[in-house]
Scaffold this motif. Structure first.
Motif, PDB file in Angstrom:
ATOM      1  N   ASN A 483      -5.224   8.151  10.267  1.00 60.58           N
ATOM      2  CA  ASN A 483      -6.363   8.526   9.425  1.00 60.58           C
ATOM      3  C   ASN A 483      -6.368   7.735   8.119  1.00 60.58           C
ATOM      4  OD1 ASN A 483      -7.116  10.470  11.306  1.00 60.58           O
ATOM      5  ND2 ASN A 483      -5.926  12.070  10.310  1.00 60.58           N
ATOM      6  N   VAL A 484      -7.542   7.223   7.751  1.00 61.15           N
ATOM      7  CA  VAL A 484      -7.710   6.486   6.497  1.00 61.15           C
ATOM      8  C   VAL A 484      -8.763   7.214   5.662  1.00 61.15           C
ATOM      9  CG1 VAL A 484      -8.252   4.281   5.413  1.00 61.15           C
ATOM     10  CG2 VAL A 484      -7.103   4.316   7.633  1.00 61.15           C
ATOM     11  N   LEU A 490     -11.346   1.757  -2.655  1.00 58.97           N
ATOM     12  CA  LEU A 490     -12.662   1.462  -3.198  1.00 58.97           C
ATOM     13  C   LEU A 490     -13.416   0.362  -2.466  1.00 58.97           C
ATOM     14  CD1 LEU A 490     -11.187   3.035  -5.489  1.00 58.97           C
ATOM     15  CD2 LEU A 490     -12.479   1.665  -7.122  1.00 58.97           C
ATOM     16  N   ASN A 491     -12.695  -0.496  -1.723  1.00 55.74           N
ATOM     17  CA  ASN A 491     -13.377  -1.630  -1.104  1.00 55.74           C
ATOM     18  C   ASN A 491     -12.748  -1.959   0.242  1.00 55.74           C
ATOM     19  OD1 ASN A 491     -11.066  -3.439  -1.642  1.00 55.74           O
ATOM     20  ND2 ASN A 491     -11.729  -3.269  -3.783  1.00 55.74           N
ATOM     21  N   VAL A 495      -9.074  -1.173   2.324  1.00 59.26           N
ATOM     22  CA  VAL A 495      -8.952  -0.495   3.625  1.00 59.26           C
ATOM     23  C   VAL A 495      -7.990  -1.264   4.518  1.00 59.26           C
ATOM     24  CG1 VAL A 495     -10.142   0.188   5.739  1.00 59.26           C
ATOM     25  CG2 VAL A 495     -11.242   0.549   3.539  1.00 59.26           C
ATOM     26  N   GLU A 496      -8.173  -2.579   4.581  1.00 61.42           N
ATOM     27  CA  GLU A 496      -7.286  -3.414   5.401  1.00 61.42           C
ATOM     28  C   GLU A 496      -5.836  -3.277   4.952  1.00 61.42           C
ATOM     29  OE1 GLU A 496     -10.687  -6.876   6.207  1.00 61.42           O
ATOM     30  OE2 GLU A 496      -8.909  -7.333   5.001  1.00 61.42           O
ATOM     31  N   ASN A 539      -6.451  -8.674   4.694  1.00 59.02           N
ATOM     32  CA  ASN A 539      -5.619  -8.362   3.536  1.00 59.02           C
ATOM     33  C   ASN A 539      -4.562  -7.309   3.906  1.00 59.02           C
ATOM     34  OD1 ASN A 539      -4.836  -8.367   0.748  1.00 59.02           O
ATOM     35  ND2 ASN A 539      -5.974  -6.458   0.471  1.00 59.02           N
ATOM     36  N   PHE A 540      -3.671  -7.674   4.813  1.00 59.71           N
ATOM     37  CA  PHE A 540      -2.656  -6.731   5.286  1.00 59.71           C
ATOM     38  C   PHE A 540      -1.543  -6.565   4.254  1.00 59.71           C
ATOM     39  CE2 PHE A 540      -1.774 -10.949   7.002  1.00 59.71           C
ATOM     40  CZ  PHE A 540      -0.470 -11.172   6.564  1.00 59.71           C
ATOM     41  N   ALA A 541      -0.843  -5.435   4.326  1.00 58.58           N
ATOM     42  CA  ALA A 541       0.298  -5.177   3.455  1.00 58.58           C
ATOM     43  C   ALA A 541       1.541  -5.867   4.007  1.00 58.58           C
ATOM     44  CB  ALA A 541       0.545  -3.672   3.340  1.00 58.58           C
ATOM     45  N   THR A 542       2.435  -6.242   3.123  1.00 60.85           N
ATOM     46  CA  THR A 542       3.628  -7.006   3.526  1.00 60.85           C
ATOM     47  C   THR A 542       4.924  -6.218   3.329  1.00 60.85           C
ATOM     48  OG1 THR A 542       3.840  -8.006   1.332  1.00 60.85           O
ATOM     49  CG2 THR A 542       2.491  -9.181   2.955  1.00 60.85           C
ATOM     50  N   HIS A 543       4.837  -4.926   3.178  1.00 59.71           N
ATOM     51  CA  HIS A 543       6.030  -4.133   2.851  1.00 59.71           C
ATOM     52  C   HIS A 543       7.091  -4.175   3.941  1.00 59.71           C
ATOM     53  CE1 HIS A 543       3.638  -2.784  -0.434  1.00 59.71           C
ATOM     54  NE2 HIS A 543       2.761  -2.206   0.354  1.00 59.71           N
ATOM     55  N   ILE A 544       6.686  -4.509   5.145  1.00 57.49           N
ATOM     56  CA  ILE A 544       7.651  -4.596   6.242  1.00 57.49           C
ATOM     57  C   ILE A 544       8.705  -5.658   5.944  1.00 57.49           C
ATOM     58  CG2 ILE A 544       6.313  -6.284   7.572  1.00 57.49           C
ATOM     59  CD1 ILE A 544       8.167  -3.295   9.069  1.00 57.49           C
TER      60      ILE A 544
END
Length: 771
Positions: A483-484, A490-491, A495-496, A539-544
């Protein structure tokens, strides 16, 4: 759900002979060792030596037009992102891609066979062919996903054989477009993300307190009024007083746009489930038509977040309105499910409403929970008559579950377990693992989020079928969903960032066999998978890629910091009291901090990790033994339980971190054993005041001292006052002691005028510092 014994391997004798012949032709076959980086991991894969080369053109042979639909998207993608033309041919010998119908396979199952001569796809239906092409795309270079820099004219594909099928029938993603609105083009892009991960449901949250986002022709005010709010909250809901941007915010989807999106999704074998919230979360509808509420008074579309008391009134005119709305909605969405919400419905308006009282008397209803159940039952009957089914959040269990309802279990797994035991289908989506609006890193760089902490690997660890379910009960868990929610998103780029790669992790949870899941292998495959997303400018997250930080006290009272890289060849740079640059030290061995300070680190490489830090405050309590009279809440246990309070590490302003202990309605009473009698100058305790989140600073700090742990003397009794560093200090003590008893008095009941008034206050504590 496919059973373990049904693997679709009952192929025809002719195909098996062909397969065996092909296997013999290769000198090396690797089974169980993955050499291609596919997400989600296929159920079965055999890697072989050799490769298939495709240059400039490829030819498709198929005698099954109904299956070719599943190949169409791949064909379009190939021709738009490469210089390879893909056309159909009736000459099977000429073809290098052959599609064959395999009735013995399950719906959605496929077999992909790549030899040095041809690609063969076997499937029962077009959906299976589509999933085969999604796997095929992941075997191709990442540029096939849309790189603007390179257009391949040649493809070199490794030879392999795959038999693949989903573990769960429901594999979903959700998006809230009400708190913040996103364009029709982005909704299509989001559907692309869902499809590339072999997920098959898009839960589209279309109505809320903060906005009505779907055109309903019979009720034009829903979009004329309900799709617009006069302003929006700035910053966190927990920050008081609230501030607003004084800017109108609006948006909705026309029915023509929705039809186009539904068709777009269908071509990718994604079913859209629209959500029309009821009876709560209805303020935008009530602002448009005030007569839908119990009080029939004008209200505004909500400009902040939370739960509001004005809800749909269960009177005949309201049901007529909802049935008319749902009729138009069902005409737009051909899928079998309609989501009717059912969550977070306050009952205060119902309790004082003459219409509600009369209805309860007429129907023999004793409680407002039973009235909500009546509401849901009535809506379900209407939807069932149209040949569709309802899904609702787990609150629809309250007062009695509608006969044919499917439950989305979001408040943990308890509701899902209860529904499954009653033989109702369940989609698991607990906030602990499936809410992608939560923080996903403890990095200082993280944008504001609603709270919580759900990392990529925490999602990957999720098991949808609870151990409490046995035998036949297990089959009622039909899948899971991410769920998002977008209060703080905001943009579209945001979301990505919040959805990916957590969506990638969940896709493997719901598709791949449970026994095949492997964290380290997933991380390896994810590295290449993110290059595919990068090719699409996602625009993916890189926390991995962030290193894992481990700390421990040394024998001489210093802090030892160990860093564990996410990948073997990662380079980690670190610094103390400033952000690391390329000229700062590489991490090679544990780092020792002998005094207070902030430690920073970041992994570097093709994809740079985020900036991580820990704030170390050294004191005489660091690393000492500690006992608590009452344990903290299970929701906020800290990283090491009671020892969290003497680990030297301060918590940040975000209480989602692992350095906080949370006590709901209870005091903190702790005893720290310094190990020997020594001078105690003063005591400071770290806490936080965040009344918007029901967290209140304590009332008092009381300190007792003892030399033997038996007889204690009062040393300080002081009103609690937080300083700029979120520390509460005792009076000066300057007395010798070994045992220090620390009592922080909880605020108790939240006073009137504050969020959560009348409920028990939370007390949060991160560190006890004895100097």
């Amino acid at each position: 759900m496919l059973k373990q014994e049904d693997k679709g391997m009952n192929s025809s004798r002719q195909y098996m002979v062909t397969l065996v012949t092909l296997l013999i032709c290769f000198t090396t076959i690797i089974s169980g060792q993955n050499t291609v980086n596919i997400i989600p991991l296929p159920a079965e894969i055999m890697n072989r030596t050799g490769s298939l080369k495709i240059e400039n053109s490829c030819y498709l042979f198929s005698n099954y037009p109904e299956l070719n639909v599943g190949f169409q998207i791949f064909q379009e993608q190939l021709q738009s992102t490469t210089n390879i033309k893909c056309t159909s041919t009736q000459d099977e010998a000429m073809a290098n891609i052959i599609i064959t119908k395999a009735d013995e396979l399950h719906p959605g199952q496929y077999q992909l066979d790549i030899t040095q001569q041809k690609i063969r796809i076997r499937a029962k239906d077009a959906q299976g062919v589509f999933y085969a092409t999604q796997t095929l795309m992941q075997i191709c270079p990442p540029s096939i996903y849309g790189s603007i820099n390179t257009k391949e004219s040649k493809l070199k594909l490794p030879c392999l054989w795959i038999n693949d099928y989903p573990r769960f029938e429901y594999r979903g993603m959700h998006l809230d477009v009400c708190r913040h609105f996103f364009s029709a083009d982005f909704i299509k892009k989001y559907i692309d993300f869902i499809a590339m991960h072999k997920m098959n449901y898009f839960h589209w949250h279309l109505t809320e307190d903060q906005g009505w986002r779907i055109e309903i022709k019979k009720y034009p005010k829903l979009t004329q009024v309900g799709s617009s709010r006069k302003e929006t909250l700035i910053g966190s809901y927990n920050d008081l007083p609230h501030k607003y941007d004084n800017k109108e915010y609006k948006g909705f989807y026309t029915q023509d746009e929705i039809k186009d999106i539904v068709e777009y999704a269908a071509k990718r074998f994604v079913t859209i489930i629209p959500e029309i919230e009821m009876p709560g979360h209805a303020l935008a509808a009530i602002a448009s038509y005030p007569e839908l509420s119990c009080q029939s008074k004008p209200v505004d579309v909500a400009t902040t977040w939370g739960v509001f008391e004005d809800v749909f009134c269960p009177k005949e005119s309201t049901f007529e309105f909802l049935e008319n709305v749902l009729t138009e909605v069902m005409d737009l969405f051909p899928g079998e499910y309609i989501h009717i919400g059912g969550d977070e419905c306050p009952k205060e308006r119902w309790k004082s409403c003459s219409n509600c009282k009369a209805l309860m008397l007429n129907q023999g209803l004793k409680t407002e929970e039973e009235l909500q159940s009546y509401f849901i039952h009535r809506i379900e009957k209407f939807i069932n008559k149209r040949g569709k089914k309802i899904i609702g959040w787990d609150e629809i269990l309250e007062g009695g579950l509608a006969p044919n309802a499917t439950v989305m279990s979001w408040r943990g797994t308890k509701g899902g377990i209860e529904a499954a035991k009653e033989h109702h289908n369940v989609v698991m989506t607990p906030g602990s693992h499936c809410y992608f609006d939560h923080y996903q890193s403890l990095s200082l760089d993280e944008p504001i989020a609603i709270g919580g902490f759900t990392s990529v690997m925490k999602v990957y660890d999720f098991e949808p079928i609870p151990s409490e379910l046995k035998g036949e009960e297990r089959k009622y868990i039909i899948g899971a969903q991410g769920n998002v929610w977008t209060e703080y998103i905001l943009n579209e780029a945001h979301v990505e960032y919040m959805a990916l790669p957590r969506m990638s992790a969940l896709s493997e949870v719901v598709w791949s066999p449970e026994s095949a899941r492997n964290k380290e292998d997933f991380k390896k495959r994810l590295s290449e998978h993110l290059l595919r997303l990068k090719s699409r400018n996602v625009n993916f997250a890189t926390h991995i890629f962030d290193p894992e930080i481990k700390t421990r006290p040394t024998e001489n009272g210093h802090l030892e910091i160990s860093l564990i890289a996410s990948k073997p060849n990662d380079v980690i740079r670190y610094a103390i009291d400033h952000e690391p640059t390329d000229s700062d030290q590489k991490y090679e061995k544990p780092v020792i901090m002998s005094s207070s300070g902030r430690f920073y680190c970041r992994s570097t490489g093709e994809v740079k990790g985020t900036l991580l830090s820990i704030n170390f405050e050294k004191s005489n309590s660091f690393g000492k033994n500690i006992t608590l009279k009452d344990q903290p809440s299970e929701k906020y246990p800290g990283s090491e339980g009671p020892n969290t309070l003497v680990d030297g590490l301060r918590g940040g302003k975000r209480f989602n971190g692992l350095n906080w202990l949370g006590f709901g309605g209870k005091d903190l009473e702790a005893v720290v054993d310094l190990g020997k009698i020594q001078q105690v100058g003063d005591v400071a305790v770290g806490s936080i005041n965040n009344v918007g989140a029901w967290i209140h600073a304590p009332k008092k700090l009381i300190i007792y001292l003892s030399k033997d742990g038996v007889d204690y003397n009062l040393a300080s009794d002081k009103k609690a006052e937080l300083d700029e560093n979120n520390l509460i200090h005792s009076n000066p003590i300057n007395t010798e002691a070994r045992f220090i008893k620390v009592i922080l008095e909880n605020q108790g009941v939240i006073p009137e005028g504050n969020p959560g008034a009348g409920n028990k206050a939370w007390l949060f504590v991160d560190e006890i510092l004895i100097r």
